[in-house]
Each structure stands twice: as C-alpha cells, then as structure tokens.
Design a protein around this motif. Structure first.
Motif, PDB file in Angstrom:
ATOM      1  N   ALA A  68      47.697  44.005  28.581  1.00  0.00           N
ATOM      2  CA  ALA A  68      46.930  44.309  29.908  1.00  0.00           C
ATOM      3  C   ALA A  68      45.482  44.014  30.150  1.00  0.00           C
ATOM      4  CB  ALA A  68      47.300  45.745  30.442  1.00  0.00           C
ATOM      5  N   GLY A  69      44.858  43.903  28.715  1.00  0.00           N
ATOM      6  CA  GLY A  69      43.248  44.015  29.489  1.00  0.00           C
ATOM      7  C   GLY A  69      43.519  42.224  29.651  1.00  0.00           C
ATOM      8  N   THR A  70      44.122  41.089  28.384  1.00  0.00           N
ATOM      9  CA  THR A  70      44.151  39.845  28.737  1.00  0.00           C
ATOM     10  C   THR A  70      44.304  39.623  29.926  1.00  0.00           C
ATOM     11  OG1 THR A  70      45.126  39.279  26.642  1.00  0.00           O
ATOM     12  CG2 THR A  70      45.119  37.937  27.320  1.00  0.00           C
ATOM     13  N   THR A  71      45.675  39.724  30.935  1.00  0.00           N
ATOM     14  CA  THR A  71      45.876  39.621  32.533  1.00  0.00           C
ATOM     15  C   THR A  71      44.683  40.203  33.095  1.00  0.00           C
ATOM     16  OG1 THR A  71      48.586  40.087  31.170  1.00  0.00           O
ATOM     17  CG2 THR A  71      47.340  39.993  34.331  1.00  0.00           C
ATOM     18  N   ALA A  72      44.292  41.200  32.816  1.00  0.00           N
ATOM     19  CA  ALA A  72      42.279  41.122  33.878  1.00  0.00           C
ATOM     20  C   ALA A  72      41.939  40.069  33.814  1.00  0.00           C
ATOM     21  CB  ALA A  72      42.341  42.910  33.566  1.00  0.00           C
ATOM     22  N   ALA A  73      41.981  39.929  31.813  1.00  0.00           N
ATOM     23  CA  ALA A  73      40.045  39.537  32.165  1.00  0.00           C
ATOM     24  C   ALA A  73      40.443  37.931  32.978  1.00  0.00           C
ATOM     25  CB  ALA A  73      40.149  38.947  30.555  1.00  0.00           C
ATOM     26  N   TYR A  74      42.059  37.012  33.265  1.00  0.00           N
ATOM     27  CA  TYR A  74      42.322  36.175  33.196  1.00  0.00           C
ATOM     28  C   TYR A  74      42.379  36.358  34.464  1.00  0.00           C
ATOM     29  CZ  TYR A  74      45.231  31.871  34.383  1.00  0.00           C
ATOM     30  OH  TYR A  74      46.074  31.037  35.079  1.00  0.00           O
ATOM     31  N   LEU A  75      42.458  37.489  35.344  1.00  0.00           N
ATOM     32  CA  LEU A  75      42.662  36.894  36.478  1.00  0.00           C
ATOM     33  C   LEU A  75      41.499  37.353  37.107  1.00  0.00           C
ATOM     34  CD1 LEU A  75      45.667  39.609  37.680  1.00  0.00           C
ATOM     35  CD2 LEU A  75      45.349  36.450  37.574  1.00  0.00           C
TER      36      LEU A  75
ATOM     37  N   GLU B  83      36.143  37.793  34.398  1.00  0.00           N
ATOM     38  CA  GLU B  83      35.072  39.493  34.003  1.00  0.00           C
ATOM     39  C   GLU B  83      35.117  39.920  32.511  1.00  0.00           C
ATOM     40  OE1 GLU B  83      33.252  41.762  35.592  1.00  0.00           O
ATOM     41  OE2 GLU B  83      34.242  40.959  37.066  1.00  0.00           O
ATOM     42  N   ASP B  84      34.095  39.402  32.002  1.00  0.00           N
ATOM     43  CA  ASP B  84      34.190  39.706  29.950  1.00  0.00           C
ATOM     44  C   ASP B  84      33.910  41.501  30.164  1.00  0.00           C
ATOM     45  OD1 ASP B  84      34.170  36.677  29.927  1.00  0.00           O
ATOM     46  OD2 ASP B  84      31.791  37.136  29.632  1.00  0.00           O
ATOM     47  N   ALA B  85      34.215  41.951  30.307  1.00  0.00           N
ATOM     48  CA  ALA B  85      34.099  43.138  30.144  1.00  0.00           C
ATOM     49  C   ALA B  85      35.758  43.924  29.918  1.00  0.00           C
ATOM     50  CB  ALA B  85      34.186  43.761  31.334  1.00  0.00           C
ATOM     51  N   TRP B  86      36.628  43.097  30.250  1.00  0.00           N
ATOM     52  CA  TRP B  86      37.703  43.726  30.172  1.00  0.00           C
ATOM     53  C   TRP B  86      38.940  43.083  28.473  1.00  0.00           C
ATOM     54  CZ3 TRP B  86      40.403  46.164  33.151  1.00  0.00           C
ATOM     55  CH2 TRP B  86      40.525  46.053  34.096  1.00  0.00           C
TER      56      TRP B  86
END
Length: 66
Positions: free
Chosen positions: A26-33, A36-39
């Motif tokens: 989930a963090g990888t997907t959110a960071a890609y989309l 944001e580096d916070a993910w």
C-alpha cells in the motif's frame, strides 16, 4: 473442543507477516501515485513488521519458544 477454532501462535505470526506485506504494498502504491516521499515510512514500517513476524515464526519452528 470449542466451536470456534482459536488462533494458534504460529498462525498469528504469519498474519503479522501478511499485514506487513500489505502495508508495504500500500505504501509503495501510494508513493508511486502521489509522488510523496512520506509514504516511504509506511513501506519501511511494513518491512520491519515482516521481519519481526518471520523471526518470531522461525523461532517457533526451531524450538526456541518460551
């Protein structure tokens, strides 16, 4: 015998591994989309949870459980 099966300790540690993997994905997907580096903190936390789960699961298999 109880009508509802209890959660065995081994299964509990494997569920922790799965939860860590899902958090990392989930963090990888959110960071890609979102770009944001916070993910990346979620990805790192998910990996850490996976490591804890695998270590504890392996400990049960080796007989080091207390």
């Amino acid at each position: 015998m109880t009508p509802t099966p209890s959660l065995s300790p081994r299964r509990g540690w494997l569920l922790l591994v799965i939860a860590g993997a899902l958090a990392s994905m989930a963090g990888t997907t959110a960071a890609y989309l979102t770009h944001e580096d916070a993910w990346r903190y979620l990805v790192a936390a998910g990996g850490f949870v996976q490591v804890i789960g695998w270590v504890r699961f392996g400990r049960r298999l080796r007989g080091d459980a207390r």
